[in-house]
Design an enzyme around this catalytic site. Sequence first.
Site, PDB file in Angstrom:
ATOM      1  N   LYS A 102       0.862  -1.182   0.000  1.00  0.00           N
ATOM      2  CA  LYS A 102       0.000   0.000   0.000  1.00  0.00           C
ATOM      3  C   LYS A 102       0.899   1.233   0.000  1.00  0.00           C
ATOM      4  O   LYS A 102       1.934   1.242   0.679  1.00  0.00           O
ATOM      5  CB  LYS A 102      -0.885  -0.044   1.250  1.00  0.00           C
ATOM      6  CG  LYS A 102      -1.912   1.076   1.346  1.00  0.00           C
ATOM      7  CD  LYS A 102      -2.813   0.898   2.572  1.00  0.00           C
ATOM      8  CE  LYS A 102      -3.878   1.982   2.667  1.00  0.00           C
ATOM      9  NZ  LYS A 102      -4.771   1.773   3.847  1.00  0.00           N
ATOM     10  N   SER A 104     -10.015  -0.566   6.888  1.00  0.00           N
ATOM     11  CA  SER A 104      -9.413  -0.469   5.549  1.00  0.00           C
ATOM     12  C   SER A 104      -8.695  -1.706   5.039  1.00  0.00           C
ATOM     13  O   SER A 104      -8.275  -1.715   3.882  1.00  0.00           O
ATOM     14  CB  SER A 104      -8.454   0.712   5.497  1.00  0.00           C
ATOM     15  OG  SER A 104      -9.198   1.888   5.380  1.00  0.00           O
ATOM     16  N   SER A 156      -9.785   1.900   2.721  1.00  0.00           N
ATOM     17  CA  SER A 156      -8.857   2.677   1.924  1.00  0.00           C
ATOM     18  C   SER A 156      -7.822   1.823   1.184  1.00  0.00           C
ATOM     19  O   SER A 156      -7.226   2.287   0.222  1.00  0.00           O
ATOM     20  CB  SER A 156      -8.115   3.688   2.805  1.00  0.00           C
ATOM     21  OG  SER A 156      -7.286   3.013   3.735  1.00  0.00           O
TER      22      SER A 156
END
EC number: 6.3.5.7
Length: 492
Positions: free
Chosen positions: A79, A178, A154
């Site tokens: 990420k 997330s 997210s």
Amino acid sequence: MTDLHRLSIRELSEGLQSSKFSSRELTQHYLKRIEKIDAQVKSYVTVTPELALAQADAADAAIQAGNASVLAGIPLAHKDIFCTQGVRTSAGSKMLDNFISPYDATVVSKAKAAGLVTLGKVNMDEFAMGSTSESSYYGATKNPWNLDYVPGGSSGGSAAVVAADLAPFATGTDTGGSIRQPASFCGLTGLKPTYGRVSRFGIIAFASSLDQAGPMARSAEDCAYLMNVIAGHDAKDSTSVDKEVDDYVANLNATSVKGLRIGIPKQYFNVAGLAADVKARVEESLKKLEDMGAILVEVDLNMVEAYVPTYYLIAPAEASSNLSRYDGVRYGYRCENPVDLMDLYKRSRSEGFGEEVKRRILIGTYALSAGYYDAYYVKAQKVRRLIQQDFLKAFEQVDVIAAPSAPTTAYKIGANLSPTEMYLGDVYTLAVNLAGLPAINAPVGLDDHNLPVGLQLIGNYWSESQLLSIVHQYQQNTDFHTQRAAIAEENA
Ligand code: GLN
């Protein structure tokens, strides 16, 4: 070999260690797929082919020399919230579009030390604020099951790369869901560990008392391999806990599902907005666990209505403090031709941050201001404690708690939910972070639009092994986790 992207982490490890294929071949295979497919999915913000191939060659040499660790040579996507030395780390924000990190996050350095190969950095909601990945400065990532839908957020890029077979597994972070919600929207397994299990050092901070990193992969077994790498105490993160780390892979069958007490919070299944399909799939999965020997026990979690307001007070409060460092002076975006220091601050922040981030800074700054601190922030902290106590009371009766991961399946891209509508979609995930507990998402089937549904299991502190083990055994008895997203099927 054309189907390397279909192999599990264990199969990849076996193939590499027995020289059936090399890490260079495997890495090139993934890089080619990214080039071919990612223009449609838009999951990578930065691909790092040179770094990846150099790491692949180093892994191949270690394997040849017979001193490679078990995951050496396997590709991984991070990420874009994890600092990566020499590589842009954007957090999905224009503010950090030009930020090349001078150091690695602990999760990243641990992955490197394990011989994992960094394919690149993947998309996310700006500063991890959001549930769709649409708030990214780099545009929306698509859901590999149906490109008209969001992958969740997210960590939407992390979910999309795995679901599209553009990386075998990925790192994510979970401040209020997330990891679990995008795993749910993309048919993956994702684990949010106990607060303090994984180091936060080098993770761009959103809400420090809630943020936690974890693995996103196809199966519990794949997640266990990554947990074995990233879990553990880190002197560089004072909130990481110095507690022995389990061998998550060795423990995959260690928890007995027979006799396992699974708590069903009736309040969770009465939430307005819980989609009928989601409820049905989750109930079917619980029936399956019951068939495998688990005992379903009704429990009370009475604070459900407080979850969203409490989180959306505390998380923005911490965010407003954490994001004060982006001032246009030290690093990140700086406006053109500032006339004085105030102008530099104001315009750098106005131009560098997106709408959702600004909304949170405003809420958080308001809640922390002298006149309102006690009424809002202190009050929210007290409610947070009550939420935690509610869970601990439930864990006196049961081993784990079952819930949906999200009230719905994926949203259409551009659905343009109002902030409050979007926040309500987090109802099942937020309390876990407020209490610091671990929780896992497992895919349990599809809705009538062929979009994945996720079951969430919430464990007591430090029960990561148990959660992975329960899901692993469920996955030995079902095949939802082997179903492939449409774009992965088209490019099988
Ligand atoms: N959707 C939640 C939010 O917008 C959670 C995000 C997260 O876990 N990073 O804050």
